[in-house]
Design an enzyme around this catalytic site. Structure first.
Site, PDB file in Angstrom:
ATOM      1  N   LYS A 142       0.843  -1.200   0.000  1.00  0.00           N
ATOM      2  CA  LYS A 142       0.000   0.000   0.000  1.00  0.00           C
ATOM      3  C   LYS A 142       0.882   1.256   0.000  1.00  0.00           C
ATOM      4  O   LYS A 142       2.096   1.150   0.189  1.00  0.00           O
ATOM      5  CB  LYS A 142      -0.924  -0.029   1.222  1.00  0.00           C
ATOM      6  CG  LYS A 142      -0.165   0.041   2.548  1.00  0.00           C
ATOM      7  CD  LYS A 142      -1.037  -0.384   3.716  1.00  0.00           C
ATOM      8  CE  LYS A 142      -0.284  -0.196   5.023  1.00  0.00           C
ATOM      9  NZ  LYS A 142      -0.953  -0.879   6.132  1.00  0.00           N
ATOM     10  N   ARG A 175     -10.087   0.176  15.149  1.00  0.00           N
ATOM     11  CA  ARG A 175      -9.955   0.950  13.919  1.00  0.00           C
ATOM     12  C   ARG A 175     -10.951   0.353  12.921  1.00  0.00           C
ATOM     13  O   ARG A 175     -12.055   0.832  12.813  1.00  0.00           O
ATOM     14  CB  ARG A 175      -8.508   0.928  13.412  1.00  0.00           C
ATOM     15  CG  ARG A 175      -8.239   1.967  12.356  1.00  0.00           C
ATOM     16  CD  ARG A 175      -6.783   1.984  11.899  1.00  0.00           C
ATOM     17  NE  ARG A 175      -6.350   0.713  11.327  1.00  0.00           N
ATOM     18  CZ  ARG A 175      -5.139   0.512  10.784  1.00  0.00           C
ATOM     19  NH1 ARG A 175      -4.258   1.495  10.741  1.00  0.00           N
ATOM     20  NH2 ARG A 175      -4.811  -0.660  10.294  1.00  0.00           N
ATOM     21  N   TYR A 209      16.384  29.946   7.381  1.00  0.00           N
ATOM     22  CA  TYR A 209      15.197  30.674   7.828  1.00  0.00           C
ATOM     23  C   TYR A 209      15.197  30.804   9.349  1.00  0.00           C
ATOM     24  O   TYR A 209      15.483  29.839  10.068  1.00  0.00           O
ATOM     25  CB  TYR A 209      13.923  29.941   7.385  1.00  0.00           C
ATOM     26  CG  TYR A 209      13.627  30.123   5.914  1.00  0.00           C
ATOM     27  CD1 TYR A 209      13.382  31.383   5.383  1.00  0.00           C
ATOM     28  CD2 TYR A 209      13.598  29.033   5.063  1.00  0.00           C
ATOM     29  CE1 TYR A 209      13.114  31.559   4.037  1.00  0.00           C
ATOM     30  CE2 TYR A 209      13.323  29.188   3.715  1.00  0.00           C
ATOM     31  CZ  TYR A 209      13.084  30.460   3.206  1.00  0.00           C
ATOM     32  OH  TYR A 209      12.819  30.624   1.878  1.00  0.00           O
ATOM     33  N   MET A 219      12.437  24.414   1.570  1.00  0.00           N
ATOM     34  CA  MET A 219      11.680  23.622   0.594  1.00  0.00           C
ATOM     35  C   MET A 219      12.584  22.851  -0.359  1.00  0.00           C
ATOM     36  O   MET A 219      12.362  21.673  -0.637  1.00  0.00           O
ATOM     37  CB  MET A 219      10.730  24.542  -0.195  1.00  0.00           C
ATOM     38  CG  MET A 219       9.775  23.776  -1.099  1.00  0.00           C
ATOM     39  SD  MET A 219       8.737  24.862  -2.091  1.00  0.00           S
ATOM     40  CE  MET A 219       7.710  25.609  -0.831  1.00  0.00           C
TER      41      MET A 219
HETATM   42  C1  LIG Z   1      -0.126  -1.913   6.704  1.00  0.00           C
HETATM   43  C2  LIG Z   1      -0.735  -3.163   7.175  1.00  0.00           C
HETATM   44  C3  LIG Z   1       0.068  -4.297   7.400  1.00  0.00           C
HETATM   45  C4  LIG Z   1       1.572  -4.273   7.291  1.00  0.00           C
HETATM   46  O1  LIG Z   1       2.121  -3.660   8.420  1.00  0.00           O
HETATM   47  P1  LIG Z   1       3.711  -3.624   8.672  1.00  0.00           P
HETATM   48  O2  LIG Z   1       3.828  -3.142  10.066  1.00  0.00           O
HETATM   49  O3  LIG Z   1       4.273  -2.626   7.708  1.00  0.00           O
HETATM   50  O4  LIG Z   1       4.210  -4.986   8.449  1.00  0.00           O
HETATM   51  C5  LIG Z   1      -0.570  -5.461   7.763  1.00  0.00           C
HETATM   52  N1  LIG Z   1      -1.909  -5.525   7.903  1.00  0.00           N
HETATM   53  C6  LIG Z   1      -2.710  -4.452   7.686  1.00  0.00           C
HETATM   54  C7  LIG Z   1      -4.175  -4.581   7.851  1.00  0.00           C
HETATM   55  C8  LIG Z   1      -2.144  -3.245   7.338  1.00  0.00           C
HETATM   56  O5  LIG Z   1      -2.929  -2.174   7.156  1.00  0.00           O
END
Ligand SMILES: *Cc1c(COP(=O)(O)O)cnc(C)c1O
Length: 358
Positions: free
Chosen positions: A35, A130, A255, A303
């Site tokens: 992701k 969550r 800055y 930047m």
């Molecule tokens: C991002 C994610 C993972 C992977 O997590 P890592 O800590 O990067 O290994 C696994 N399961 C879900 C549901 C996630 O959102």
């Protein structure tokens, strides 16, 4: 204009890390979580390095679309499932698997008329609060899913940990128990662990491990580096020195003049800043590497540029390479100085950075 900020992604490191994690997870299978554009390393690039993965985990259907367009035929799991009823047809068209975590999604599925079976991962909230169904609803939701002819018979039961990076935190032990109790009488493979749980919670191995951070050689435990876990950092961020100035004692740099030269000294200017994704919160003293030596940041990151205290390398030259992080300088060092985690650094690189492979 040539671009000086370069992210080099080491495909061999990705493949090595993947092989290592698969061996660690076995006999469980490994979902390679890619992701956020492969944690900033590039979705298609990472997927190519991990070709043949047991499954890919993505956050959005659009990522699945990109992977199919790139010719990938591996299993692909959309970790937050459909966002609208129309997504179900798209998931099927692309042969993507859906995490189902909410009543709305269940109702969309129930309202559908039958078509090819959709593979479903049923997410239970074992304590992170969550995504996921409450544990006491696991059996009911599972039964409702199985009643649907358009849902594949094998439903993967999954949950996610809130604090698996703390290897002695009783919250994770409680999550494991809650999940086990909620799913005790349900058939199907189990998936609990992320990267940190793969390292620290063998009781949660299950049938599918979902690993992200470790794949990229990033640390998943506070105070450690990816290399401490035996992984190879896959991304090296570098730029060049574009100016070296003699600044007199008392001269304020950058800055707001937050850093003052304690003596007459050389100050180097490197072509990278928060516009490239280098964290603006990195304070004076944060290390970069020049000729393999650590050199400290001086003053605020701007930047496009940052300033370096070059007193240790007074003969440094314009055009020399500056490494911001990589195998030689763990991203975790920079992240800790900037008050964040290495994941955010790699995810935060912007389009201005030139990505190369090697
Ligand atoms: C991002 C994610 C993972 C992977 O997590 P890592 O800590 O990067 O290994 C696994 N399961 C879900 C549901 C996630 O959102």
């Amino acid at each position: 204009m040539s671009r000086l900020a370069v992210a080099r992604v080491d495909l061999a490191a990705l493949a090595d890390n993947h092989a290592r994690l698969r061996a660690l997870a076995a006999p469980a299978r490994l979902m390679a979580v890619i992701k956020a554009d492969g944690y900033g390393h590039g979705l298609e690039r990472v997927a190519r390095a991990l070709r043949g993965a047991d499954a890919f985990g993505v956050a959005a259907i659009a990522d699945g679309q990109r992977l199919r367009a790139a010719g990938h035929d591996e299993r692909i799991v959309v970790l937050s499932g459909p966002d609208a009823p129309g997504d179900l047809a798209e998931l099927r068209r692309l042969d993507l698997e859906a995490v189902i975590h909410h009543d709305a999604q269940l109702e969309w599925l129930e309202a559908e008329t039958g078509s090819t079976p959709l593979r479903v991962w049923l997410k239970i909230d074992s304590g992170m609060h969550r995504l996921g169904f409450a544990p006491e609803r696991a059996a009911e939701v599972h039964a409702r899913l199985l009643r649907l002819p358009q849902v594949h018979r094998e439903i993967v039961l999954m949950t996610h940990f809130a604090a698996s990076d703390e290897f002695v935190n009783p919250a994770t032990a409680r999550q494991i128990e809650t999940f086990a109790a909620a799913t005790r009488d349900l058939p199907g493979p189990r998936s609990l662990s992320n990267s940190a749980a793969l390292l620290g919670w063998p009781a949660a191995r299950g049938d599918w491990v979902r690993s992200g951070g470790l794949l990229y050689g990033l640390s998943v435990v506070d105070g450690k580096t990816g290399a401490d876990h035996g992984m190879r950092p896959a991304l090296r961020l570098s730029t060049r020195l574009i100016a070296i100035n003699r600044v007199p004692r008392g001269g304020a740099v950058g800055y707001a003049g937050t850093w003052t030269c304690p003596e007459d000294m050389p100050v180097g200017i490197a072509a990278i800043g928060y516009g490239d994704g280098y964290p603006r919160s990195a304070p004076s003293g944060t290390p970069v590497l020049l000729r393999g030596s650590e050199v400290p940041l001086a003053g605020r990151v701007s930047m496009d540029l940052l300033a370096l205290d070059l007193r240790q390398l007074p003969d440094a030259r314009v055009g020399e390479e500056v490494v911001l992080w990589g195998p030689e300088l763990p991203a975790e060092r920079v992240a800790a100085a900037a008050g964040t985690i290495s994941y955010q650094l790699t995810c935060g690189l912007t389009r201005r950075v030139l990505f190369v492979e090697g």
